[in-house]
Design an enzyme around this catalytic site. Sequence first.
Site, short mmCIF file in Angstrom:
data_model
loop_
_atom_site.label_atom_id
_atom_site.label_comp_id
_atom_site.label_asym_id
_atom_site.label_seq_id
_atom_site.Cartn_x
_atom_site.Cartn_y
_atom_site.Cartn_z
N PRO A 46 0.79 -1.25 0.00
CA PRO A 46 0.00 0.00 0.00
C PRO A 46 0.81 1.29 0.00
CG PRO A 46 -0.51 -1.40 1.93
CD PRO A 46 0.68 -1.97 1.27
N GLU A 47 2.12 1.19 0.14
CA GLU A 47 2.91 2.42 0.22
C GLU A 47 2.88 3.18 -1.09
OE1 GLU A 47 3.72 3.52 2.91
OE2 GLU A 47 3.94 1.78 4.22
N LEU A 253 -2.19 20.11 -1.51
CA LEU A 253 -3.33 19.78 -0.66
C LEU A 253 -3.60 18.29 -0.80
CD1 LEU A 253 -5.71 20.88 0.92
CD2 LEU A 253 -6.73 21.61 -1.23
O1 GFB Z 1 3.16 9.93 -2.86
P1 GFB Z 1 2.56 9.42 -1.65
O2 GFB Z 1 3.26 8.32 -1.01
O3 GFB Z 1 2.39 10.60 -0.61
O4 GFB Z 1 1.09 8.97 -2.02
P2 GFB Z 1 1.78 10.67 0.87
C1 GFB Z 1 0.14 9.87 -2.48
C2 GFB Z 1 -0.18 9.67 -3.96
O5 GFB Z 1 -1.44 10.33 -4.22
C3 GFB Z 1 0.82 10.31 -4.90
C4 GFB Z 1 -1.38 11.07 -5.43
O6 GFB Z 1 1.92 9.52 -5.23
C5 GFB Z 1 -0.06 10.65 -6.11
O7 GFB Z 1 -0.31 9.49 -6.87
N1 GFB Z 1 -1.30 12.51 -5.11
C6 GFB Z 1 -1.19 13.09 -3.90
C7 GFB Z 1 -1.30 13.49 -6.04
N2 GFB Z 1 -1.12 14.43 -4.02
C8 GFB Z 1 -1.17 14.71 -5.34
C9 GFB Z 1 -1.13 15.92 -6.10
O8 GFB Z 1 -1.01 17.02 -5.59
N3 GFB Z 1 -1.22 15.79 -7.45
C10 GFB Z 1 -1.34 14.60 -8.07
N4 GFB Z 1 -1.40 14.57 -9.39
N5 GFB Z 1 -1.39 13.43 -7.38
C11 GFB Z 1 0.86 8.41 2.00
C12 GFB Z 1 0.98 7.08 1.31
O9 GFB Z 1 0.84 9.41 1.00
O10 GFB Z 1 -0.37 8.52 2.65
C13 GFB Z 1 0.67 5.96 2.24
O11 GFB Z 1 2.30 6.87 0.87
C14 GFB Z 1 -0.67 6.17 2.92
O12 GFB Z 1 0.61 4.77 1.50
C15 GFB Z 1 -0.66 7.53 3.60
O13 GFB Z 1 -1.69 6.10 1.93
C16 GFB Z 1 -2.00 7.84 4.29
O14 GFB Z 1 2.82 10.55 1.91
O15 GFB Z 1 0.98 11.92 0.83
#
Ligand code: GFB
Length: 392
Positions: A46-47, A253
Amino acid sequence: VLWTAVQFECLLCADDNRLSDEGETLAGHTVLNTLPRYILYDVNKPEGFNLRRDVFIRMASFIHHMNKVSDYHWILVLPPWHRLYHWRSSNLVQDRVPWSLFFNVDSIKNIVPVVELHEFFQMNGLRPLDAQVTLQDFNLKSFDQYPDFSDKWEIANCKGQIQKEFWNLNNLTFTKSLCISFQGISTLLADIVQELQPRTIIFDHAELALHNYYGGQEYWRIRKSMQFSNNLQEIAKEFMKKNLKQDYLCAHLRRRDFLYGHPSDVPSINNTAKQIIEKLSLMSNIKTIYIATDASKKEFEELNNYLQPHEVFKFEADEKTLNNFLDGGVAIIDQIICSQAKYFIGTSKSTFSFRIQEEREILGLPVETTFNSFCGDNIVKCTQPTKWRFVE
Ligand code: GFB
């Protein structure tokens, strides 16, 4: 570079579908130098993308360490990006995406000996990997026991299910498979390799191995090498040239699963808009807002309404860009645009925001314009992100 030469040698054994040690004869060629050995890894399913980028740095330091302490030359195999939970475009096939779609792999290769998975297959053929190691936590034996934070590992019974098929590849098989309880920094993995003496090994749950020295010189050297691909940089540049002609503030955000994962860190849409407007009121030179978000269309429209009459921009990928660069590429375009903003405000605890802050540190932007995050709605004391400064 050393590993290019060694890889070339290994091409001899690609014909044969097997790797060989020093001095062995392969298809009539005597391989004079030691052939490289390979480390593969994967991360808890899930990461998200940006935590995975961090795990890469830990594994890259481990490879550097292996190449200092071992007689063999070790190469890290870049794990393909495969069906990430946050990649929501169900009409796209987002399987086994190579790093080169998102990153400048040559830049990484200048600092870390890496190959893409398909390059590894060219070298190794269908030969089974010598070992599959599934890392797992140590069991806490009792509640009243003082937590033991010492670095340690031991072969143990498997606690959970072990992964049978990495990246849906049924031709990636293993000669032996074991579980290891692990607590410590990534270079401690070297002791496991030393014990097992594999030529090829895959570590699952590599996220359990920690940084040797988070924010140190080696960390930044590796981090800096992880440049985004030229194609994505070009698309971001075009968008900025066309739309963001003046100084702009970027707000990242993070919503969706973050609303449940970190509820106290995510402000309501209305409060988010208030915090952005408050920041802008302190900076008379910035009038334009760029929003990077995983919010739904409805949430974005609501935010946009609250932010009027400011000029608000968001990158919307056309069909071709989305088909070519997938959800991961679109997210990176957002990160590139935010990394070049005059002012950045992110979401507390989001690794997506952390990676933007790092990019801004590499670009040498003023620290007070970078380490800022939104405050949750009912937070009494809103702490701001730690300033992890770039070190050369
Ligand atoms: O990158 P990421 O590990 O950051 O996971 P967190 C969030 C994913 O959501 C990104 C999408 O890789 C993108 O696919 N995403 C988030 C976005 N913000 C944006 C944005 O501003 N623009 C776009 N285009 N896409 C953690 C996760 O997320 O949050 C963990 O790694 C878990 O698995 C946790 O879900 C709650 O650190 O924000």
